[in-house]
Design a protein around this motif. Sequence first.
Motif, mmCIF file in Angstrom:
data_model
loop_
_atom_site.group_PDB
_atom_site.id
_atom_site.type_symbol
_atom_site.label_atom_id
_atom_site.label_comp_id
_atom_site.label_asym_id
_atom_site.label_seq_id
_atom_site.Cartn_x
_atom_site.Cartn_y
_atom_site.Cartn_z
ATOM 1 N N GLY A 218 0.942 -1.218 -0.078
ATOM 2 C CA GLY A 218 -0.062 0.006 0.026
ATOM 3 C C GLY A 218 0.846 1.184 -0.061
ATOM 4 N N THR A 219 0.378 2.317 0.667
ATOM 5 C CA THR A 219 0.958 3.511 0.484
ATOM 6 C C THR A 219 1.067 4.099 1.915
ATOM 7 O OG1 THR A 219 -0.920 5.037 -0.194
ATOM 8 C CG2 THR A 219 0.632 4.313 -1.822
ATOM 9 N N HIS A 220 2.027 4.750 2.329
ATOM 10 C CA HIS A 220 2.054 5.539 3.620
ATOM 11 C C HIS A 220 0.945 6.436 3.843
ATOM 12 C CE1 HIS A 220 3.927 7.104 7.191
ATOM 13 N NE2 HIS A 220 3.688 8.207 6.905
ATOM 14 N N GLU A 221 0.412 6.649 4.934
ATOM 15 C CA GLU A 221 -0.497 7.494 5.332
ATOM 16 C C GLU A 221 -0.038 8.428 6.411
ATOM 17 O OE1 GLU A 221 -3.646 8.014 4.014
ATOM 18 O OE2 GLU A 221 -4.257 6.204 3.168
ATOM 19 N N SER A 222 0.163 9.711 6.089
ATOM 20 C CA SER A 222 0.752 10.476 7.163
ATOM 21 C C SER A 222 -0.461 10.712 8.251
ATOM 22 C CB SER A 222 1.165 12.062 6.650
ATOM 23 O OG SER A 222 1.464 12.741 7.489
ATOM 24 N N PHE A 223 0.084 10.933 9.337
ATOM 25 C CA PHE A 223 -1.008 10.947 10.624
ATOM 26 C C PHE A 223 -1.657 12.598 10.667
ATOM 27 C CE2 PHE A 223 -2.346 11.926 14.829
ATOM 28 C CZ PHE A 223 -3.038 10.796 15.414
ATOM 29 N N ALA A 224 -0.618 13.437 9.985
ATOM 30 C CA ALA A 224 -1.087 14.849 9.818
ATOM 31 C C ALA A 224 -2.111 14.831 8.955
ATOM 32 C CB ALA A 224 0.135 15.663 9.757
ATOM 33 N N SER A 225 -2.644 13.794 8.025
ATOM 34 C CA SER A 225 -3.534 14.148 7.126
ATOM 35 C C SER A 225 -4.936 13.765 7.297
ATOM 36 C CB SER A 225 -3.139 13.314 5.834
ATOM 37 O OG SER A 225 -3.312 11.778 6.243
ATOM 38 N N LEU A 226 -4.991 13.127 8.778
ATOM 39 C CA LEU A 226 -5.964 12.823 9.322
ATOM 40 C C LEU A 226 -7.009 14.175 9.919
ATOM 41 C CD1 LEU A 226 -5.250 10.035 11.441
ATOM 42 C CD2 LEU A 226 -6.549 9.642 9.430
ATOM 43 N N PRO A 227 -8.174 13.904 9.840
ATOM 44 C CA PRO A 227 -9.169 15.111 10.061
ATOM 45 C C PRO A 227 -8.900 15.773 11.407
ATOM 46 C CG PRO A 227 -10.393 13.637 9.060
ATOM 47 C CD PRO A 227 -8.861 12.855 9.191
ATOM 48 N N GLY A 228 -8.508 17.007 11.396
ATOM 49 C CA GLY A 228 -8.428 17.711 12.926
ATOM 50 C C GLY A 228 -6.993 17.576 13.323
ATOM 51 N N MET A 229 -6.066 16.731 12.623
ATOM 52 C CA MET A 229 -4.698 16.313 13.062
ATOM 53 C C MET A 229 -3.646 17.516 12.787
ATOM 54 S SD MET A 229 -4.876 14.283 15.516
ATOM 55 C CE MET A 229 -6.336 14.989 15.947
ATOM 56 N N LEU A 230 -3.891 18.216 11.547
ATOM 57 C CA LEU A 230 -2.758 18.823 11.045
ATOM 58 C C LEU A 230 -2.103 19.788 12.090
ATOM 59 C CD1 LEU A 230 -1.280 19.382 8.516
ATOM 60 C CD2 LEU A 230 -2.768 21.315 8.078
ATOM 61 N N GLU A 231 -2.914 20.550 13.108
ATOM 62 C CA GLU A 231 -2.561 21.414 13.513
ATOM 63 C C GLU A 231 -2.047 20.642 15.326
ATOM 64 O OE1 GLU A 231 -5.267 24.604 14.584
ATOM 65 O OE2 GLU A 231 -4.679 25.753 12.710
ATOM 66 N N ARG A 232 -2.429 19.410 15.280
ATOM 67 C CA ARG A 232 -1.960 18.723 16.764
ATOM 68 C C ARG A 232 -0.670 18.194 16.541
ATOM 69 N NH1 ARG A 232 -5.602 18.570 20.675
ATOM 70 N NH2 ARG A 232 -7.801 19.128 20.388
ATOM 71 N N THR A 233 -0.471 17.994 15.162
ATOM 72 C CA THR A 233 0.734 16.881 15.024
ATOM 73 C C THR A 233 2.149 17.645 14.420
ATOM 74 O OG1 THR A 233 -0.807 15.259 14.067
ATOM 75 C CG2 THR A 233 1.367 15.167 13.488
#
Length: 401
Positions: A218-233
């Motif tokens: 598969g492909t890597h999924e960045s944790f920061a791409s999850l909804p609401g996570m960009l500013e927390r990550t």
Amino acid sequence: MSTDTNSMSRHLNPVICSLPPSGIRRFFDLVATTKGVISLGVGEPDFVTPWHIREACFDALERGFTMYTSNLGLLELRQEIAKFLDNAYDVTYNPQDEILITVGASEAVDLVMRATLQPGDEVLIPEPCYVSYAPTVIMAGGVAVPVPTYVEDEFRLTVQALERAVTPRTKLVVLCYPNNPTGAIMNREQMAAIATFAQQHDLLVLSDEIYADLTYEGTHESFASLPGMLERTILLGGFSKSYAMTGWRIGYACGHKEIVAQMTKIHQYTMLCAPIMGQMAAVEALRNGQSEKERMVEEYDQRRRYVVARFNRMGLYCFEPRGAFYAFPQITSTGLSSEEFCARLLAEEKVAVVPGNAFGQSGEGFIRVSYAYSMTNLTAALDKIEIFVQRCATGSPSPKG
């Protein structure tokens, strides 16, 4: 000069004195004193940095680029990183104030801890894990709280484990997927549960994605791409693993501009900036390094399949690592502890691997084996490991016994 250590100890920081040395480095002090060792211990690509990247460094030197850069790093490099992250993982950062170039991703880990933690703040750290997380928490005045993961779950972090560890003092959760030392990965659905947990408890997340490009299924999924996570990550990455640039020491951290600003403040008083020649080489890597990166990843994948199959055939259960370049076979069937296994393997067969407990107590009963080595070395080492395992099973004496 006085050799009285008691008189010197009063001058030293007791917090630093209390930290044990790296379990990896302590073990490899033994390796350095043994001749003819085949080492599968260091997490370093056996590839040389691709020529076009090295040539970019030579060109920078010839053109006289030997000066300081901005504390944040070359804007040109930050722009390329922003472009890469947007295209590859659908995360968007402003290169002006949301990306910091660091001296390797390891410096970025330290900066995150010192910029966010107050004395007594707790950090949840899934184990087994990279050896620097807990010490950097402690050096920043925080409390490192281990959260065990298990082979039965393929070493994925679960919300249930986090809920057992969280307290009102918890400030930060550390994630490292693909994982060092286990090679585990997490899919988007599994990460989404962690994201919900972080929101419910108002936590920051340090997502160390240094092995993101080394994902085999598969492909890597960045944790920061999850909804609401960009500013927390706070997203960490670098060039060491995917571009075979370990010695160049170029990493990066991305996050909310207020966090990055405080990290930059520490960085400017300690490191000032990463070397400009390495930064210019990293620009070349991002612009023109895709084909070489893919070639190396394909080679790692072939080695991965070979190593896992060999361990399972010799009776050491090894779950399939789907990222990074490590296998984490279980050695409990030999009746030896992780350290006993590694010490005897080194002494009897001259093969070096790392005891699993170097990565936290939940790594006991396992060993870490890097397959960032040639097939020639891997084959020779695994042949010797198999002989050693057979000797343990039959109770035969060592060659010197």
